[in-house]
Scaffold this motif. Structure first.
Motif, PDB file in Angstrom:
ATOM      1  N   HIS A 155      -6.230  12.694   0.439  1.00 27.38           N
ATOM      2  CA  HIS A 155      -6.475  11.091   1.099  1.00 27.38           C
ATOM      3  C   HIS A 155      -7.212  10.972  -0.427  1.00 27.38           C
ATOM      4  O   HIS A 155      -7.861  12.034  -0.595  1.00 27.38           O
ATOM      5  CB  HIS A 155      -7.119  10.747   1.960  1.00 27.38           C
TER       6      HIS A 155
ATOM      7  N   SER B  89      -8.218  -0.608   3.312  1.00 23.98           N
ATOM      8  CA  SER B  89      -8.933  -0.185   1.700  1.00 23.98           C
ATOM      9  C   SER B  89      -7.712  -0.264   0.711  1.00 23.98           C
ATOM     10  O   SER B  89      -6.588  -0.685   0.895  1.00 23.98           O
ATOM     11  CB  SER B  89      -9.446   1.490   1.882  1.00 23.98           C
TER      12      SER B  89
ATOM     13  N   LYS C 209       0.631  -1.463   0.357  1.00 31.19           N
ATOM     14  CA  LYS C 209       0.023   0.028   0.257  1.00 31.19           C
ATOM     15  C   LYS C 209       0.930   1.225   0.323  1.00 31.19           C
ATOM     16  O   LYS C 209       0.761   2.358  -0.271  1.00 31.19           O
ATOM     17  CB  LYS C 209      -0.778  -0.442   1.472  1.00 31.19           C
TER      18      LYS C 209
ATOM     19  N   ASN D 290      -6.088   0.434  -1.810  1.00 29.85           N
ATOM     20  CA  ASN D 290      -5.290   1.083  -2.798  1.00 29.85           C
ATOM     21  C   ASN D 290      -4.491   1.486  -2.004  1.00 29.85           C
ATOM     22  O   ASN D 290      -3.880   1.230  -0.909  1.00 29.85           O
ATOM     23  CB  ASN D 290      -6.995   2.736  -2.949  1.00 29.85           C
TER      24      ASN D 290
ATOM     25  N   SER E 238      -9.792   5.230  -2.487  1.00 25.57           N
ATOM     26  CA  SER E 238     -10.100   3.778  -2.588  1.00 25.57           C
ATOM     27  C   SER E 238     -11.311   2.519  -3.239  1.00 25.57           C
ATOM     28  O   SER E 238     -11.924   3.316  -3.914  1.00 25.57           O
ATOM     29  CB  SER E 238     -11.185   3.418  -1.486  1.00 25.57           C
TER      30      SER E 238
HETATM   31 MG    MG Z   1      -8.965   3.782   3.205  1.00 26.82          MG
END
Ligand code: MG
Ligand code: TXA
Length: 322
Positions: A223, A136, A49, A138, A144
Motif C-alpha cells: 500500500h 484517497s 482507482k 491515488n 496518497s
Molecule cells: Mg487510501
C-alpha cells in the motif's frame, strides 16, 4: 477529458450532481469523491482507482444531523468522540442504514463515516444535497496525494476536476475506529493517536490485539508505495554504504546524510516533530519517486503517537533493509 485544477465549488458540485468524480482536499489527504447515493458514481470510484471491490469506502458528511439517515445506531462512545474530534481526522465504523449500498461497505453491515475538516470541502458538501464517498485519490497501492497536483498527476484525464485546497495540513489518513462493548478498536492507525483516545477515558485496543474475526480490507500488505523500491533502514549510513554505486534517495526523520547530494534528501522534520514528519511524508515519497533514483532509503520514527501511524504507512510502502 482534461483534468482541471481550481477552486470553483459550484463547478465541483455540478460534476458530482451529474455522477462524475472530483478530487477534494481534506485535512488528511486528497480524496476522490463521488455521490454516495449514485451506484454508478460509486462504482466508477473503484474503476478509476483500480481498487478491488472488497475494499470499502468512507462516507463523508458535513453535519452530525445527517448521521441519522445513514446509520441505525450511534454508541455513546462515538457521540462523545465526535464532539471532541469531529470535524477532524477520525473515522467511525457504525451500523449502516438501508440508504448505504453494499458497494460502499463491501458487504459489511458497518459503514465508515467521517466529517472532514477543510473549508473548501465543507463548502462543497453543504452545496450539494447528498453525501460523498471518498477514498484517497491515488491508484490502488500507490502513495496518497497531499497536493492537488499529486491528484492531477495520478488521475490525469480520468476525472474532470480537482478542487485545490492547498497542501493537506495533517498529511496522512484518518484513524479508523470501531466500537465493541465499551472498547474502542483501532482498525487503522492515523492522525488521532491511541493516547488521545484513551485520554477521553476509553479502553482502546489495536486490531492486532483484538481477538475474534476482523474485517479490515484497507490494511493490505502492499500500500502507499512509490514506484522506486523503498527500504526502511535501521541505520541509514550503513545502508548507504551497502548500496554504493546505486542512485540513492534519502527520506530521513531529522538528520542530513553527508555522503548523499542534498537534492536527493528529504528531511521530514529538523526539529524531530512527528506531526511535521507525518504532514510531509507523502510529499517526500512523491518527490523522490519523480527523481531518477534506483532506491529510496528511509527510517522509522519513534513508535509512539503519530509516529505509529507514519511507521504503519512505511511498513506497507516498503521493505525492511537489514
Ligand atoms: Mg487510501
Ligand atoms: O483520511 C482519510 O480517511 C482519507 C480522506 C480522503 O478522507 N480517506 C481514506 O480512504 O483514507 P481510503 O479509502 O483510502 O481508506 C479507507 C479505510 C480503509 O482502511 C478501509 O478498509 C476502511 O477505511 N474502511 C472503510 N469502510 C470500512 C468498513 N465498512 N469496515 C471496515 N473498514 C472500513
Amino acid at each position: 477529458m482534461n483534468t482541471e485544477i481550481g477552486t470553483n465549488v459550484e463547478k465541483a458540485s455540478e460534476i458530482l450532481r451529474s455522477g462524475g468524480l472530483v478530487g477534494i482536499p481534506t485535512e488528511t489527504v486528497y480524496g476522490l469523491a463521488g455521490n454516495a447515493l449514485n451506484t454508478e458514481a460509486v462504482y466508477s470510484i473503484f474503476r478509476v482507482k483500480q481498487r478491488p471491490l472488497g475494499n470499502p469506502l468512507i462516507l463523508h458528511l458535513h453535519d452530525f444531523s445527517q448521521l441519522q439517515s445513514y446509520v441505525t445506531a450511534i454508541p455513546d462512545a462515538a457521540l462523545r468522540l465526535m464532539k471532541k474530534f469531529s470535524p477532524g481526522p477520525l473515522t467511525y465504523l457504525l451500523p449502516k442504514s438501508g440508504k448505504v449500498s453494499d458497494l460502499i461497505t463491501a458487504g459489511s453491515e458497518f459503514v465508515a463515516v467521517r466529517f472532514p475538516d477543510h473549508p473548501l470541502t465543507l463548502a462543497l458538501l453543504k452545496n450539494i444535497d447528498f453525501p460523498v464517498v471518498a477514498p484517497s485519490a491515488n491508484k490502488y497501492t500507490h502513495v496518497s496525494p497531499t497536493l492537488a497536483e499529486h491528484v492531477k498527476k495520478e488521475l490525469d484525464g480520468e476525472i474532470a476536476y480537482v478542487l485545490d485546497g492547498g497542501p493537506c495540513k495533517k498529511g496522512i489518513e484518518s484513524t479508523v475506529i470501531g466500537f465493541e462493548n465499551d472498547k474502542v478498536v483501532i482498525y487503522r492507525p492515523g492522525i488521532v493517536t491511541e493516547q488521545q483516545l484513551s485520554a477521553e477515558g476509553f479502553e482502546v485496543v489495536s486490531l492486532e490485539k483484538k481477538s475474534g474475526p476482523v474485517h479490515s480490507p484497507g490494511l493490505s500488505a502492499l500500500h502507499y508505495s512509490p514506484r522506486t523500491p523503498l527500504f526502511i533502514c535501521k541505520n541509514l549510513n550503513d545502508a548507504i554504504e551497502k548500496n554504493a554505486g546505486k542512485k540513492i534517495a534519502i527520506i530521513a526523520f531529522s538528520e542530513v546524510m553527508k555522503s548523499i547530494p542534498v537534492d536527493h534528501q528529504f528531511i521530514l522534520s529538523e526539529s524531530k516533530n512527528p506531526e511535521e514528519a507525518a504532514s510531509k511524508l507523502y510529499a517526500a515519497l512523491h518527490l523522490m519517486d519523480e527523481q531518477d533514483n534506483d532506491i529510496i532509503l528511509t527510517e522509522f520514527l519513534p513508535d509512539e503517537g503519530v509516529g505509529k501511524a507514519v511507521n504503519d504507512r512505511l511498513k506497507r510502502a516498503g521493505k525492511l533493509f537489514d
